[in-house]
Design an enzyme around this catalytic site. Sequence first.
Site, PDB file in Angstrom:
ATOM      1  N   CYS A  25      36.748  36.170  34.459  1.00 15.99           N
ATOM      2  CA  CYS A  25      38.204  35.762  35.389  1.00 15.99           C
ATOM      3  C   CYS A  25      37.905  36.128  36.746  1.00 15.99           C
ATOM      4  CB  CYS A  25      39.400  36.438  34.546  1.00 15.99           C
ATOM      5  SG  CYS A  25      39.880  35.821  32.989  1.00 15.99           S
ATOM      6  N   HIS A  48      43.757  36.148  38.778  1.00 17.83           N
ATOM      7  CA  HIS A  48      44.809  37.486  38.604  1.00 17.83           C
ATOM      8  C   HIS A  48      44.837  38.527  40.045  1.00 17.83           C
ATOM      9  CE1 HIS A  48      41.975  40.284  36.871  1.00 17.83           C
ATOM     10  NE2 HIS A  48      41.335  39.074  36.224  1.00 17.83           N
TER      11      HIS A  48
END
Length: 541
Positions: A452, A433
């Site tokens: 992440c 992301h």
Amino acid sequence: MILASCHPRSRDLLRIVPVMLTAALVLFAWIMPAAAQEAAFRQAVAEAAAEDRDLAAFYQDQSYRPVWTGAGAEHLARRQALVQVLARAGVHGLPAERYDLDGLIASMTAARSQRDLGQVEVELSRTYLRYAHDVQSGVLVPSKVIGDIKREVLRQESGALLKEILAKEPSRVMRNLAPQSNEYARLLKQKLRLEQLVAEGGWGATVSAEKLRPGDSGPAVIALRNRLIAMGYLDRSAAQTYDMRLQQAVQAFQGDHGLETDGIAGATTLAAVNTPATERLKSVIVAMERERWLSEERGQRHILVNLTDFSARILDNDAVTFATRAVIGKNDQNRRSPEFSDEMEYMVINPTWHVPYSIAVNEYLPQMQRNPGAASHLKLYNRNGREVSRGAVNFGAYNARNFPFAIKQPPSERNALGLVKFMFPNKYNIYLHDTPQKALFDLEKRDFSHGCIRLHQPFDFAYALLGRQESDPKAFFHSVLGTGRETYVQLEQHVPVHIIYRTAFTQAQGRPQYRGDVYGRDARIWEALEKAGVSLDTPRG
């Protein structure tokens, strides 16, 4: 190079052992009727294979006919091929002692009866299967060494391996057991180079200095020069000062080791320069083991996230077509990024951040207990999905076990996920992301996330993915982005994603690359390989 790494007696053994075993077979034919020989052999094979269900099933299916110990030329070829690969097992960074080639040879040469021969037959099959599984899919079970390695390594069934050696040319089968990837081939080549270098004494004297910069001179600069010459970064030179050529060599070295390419040999650069060749060799051997764990094909187009390199790349036919810096999980318990493979299916433009429950109760709940207005960019929702006013909540009444609310952050430039996220749905809740924290990408070591992977150039990453399905991917992306609404964009062709961890890796062209062991995983894998019998002993010719 390969022959130089063979078992010291392998060439003699390849010539002598099959002949001796064939002579024993001729002797059996003279002293025992054929039917009795066959019955004795079958009984011995059945008994020897009984402890291994797969092996027993294979031989039963084959009516206990020999794979290795028959008198025919095809059996001779299989024995020769097996002895040859076992003699070279160390070339692949495998624990050669595990296959006990000397013991196997002793069993073959000592066979004096059909019963002995049946036991040798099964012993040969067991050794072949042990070697085949190790070289094909790894010596170790990764999850048993490190829990954050989530790879399920696929091992080819024993029966299929044995049927393959029966049906195909043995030497070719043996050669094709090892991974056929370009990366594995390049790592193998680098391993052989490093072994030769270690045998010759390594890269020479280490550099004794805290920092060296252009214009410096003295013994430490000479040591730096000599070490970079030995590593191949500098042509032979008698220069005794930190001149332009030395600065350029330092910059090239820094680039190949994931360091800031400022041309100044500071503490981090000198630590990398002074790393012994034996440590680099360990990294390469570990990387080869890791490559064996990637059982499936990487894919003609795939995304490669190397955690140690803090990078994400798109590769097409082994060529890097896009690369960006990345931030990975912090080196803390429960925050380190796991290793696994999956398929990217879609991207979300203008994403909502659904705060994971663990972060909600461990980080934000304590803040809201101290100050109900804390983290005002986040919204609370009840179990029915309705937004809840903070003024109506007594945060002190809740803890990590009974907190009943979901916490979300609506789409915005301040969103923790930035303006786009890339999804390959998995049970670890890991994805790639954007992020509003752009300054982190300027740092050399970038482990800050909850697990992440944050991307430095997420928009360009999106354009590269959309280029396969949109005539103007940039315009399409921004037309969706401009709506401000959360939008799911499916990828018409899913793209394999491999989150890997390599302190040593290669390039299609260029020098090998080395990185720091940010989570300490490779040190643990090397320790496990050593316990399994892998060593740095320079193979004898």
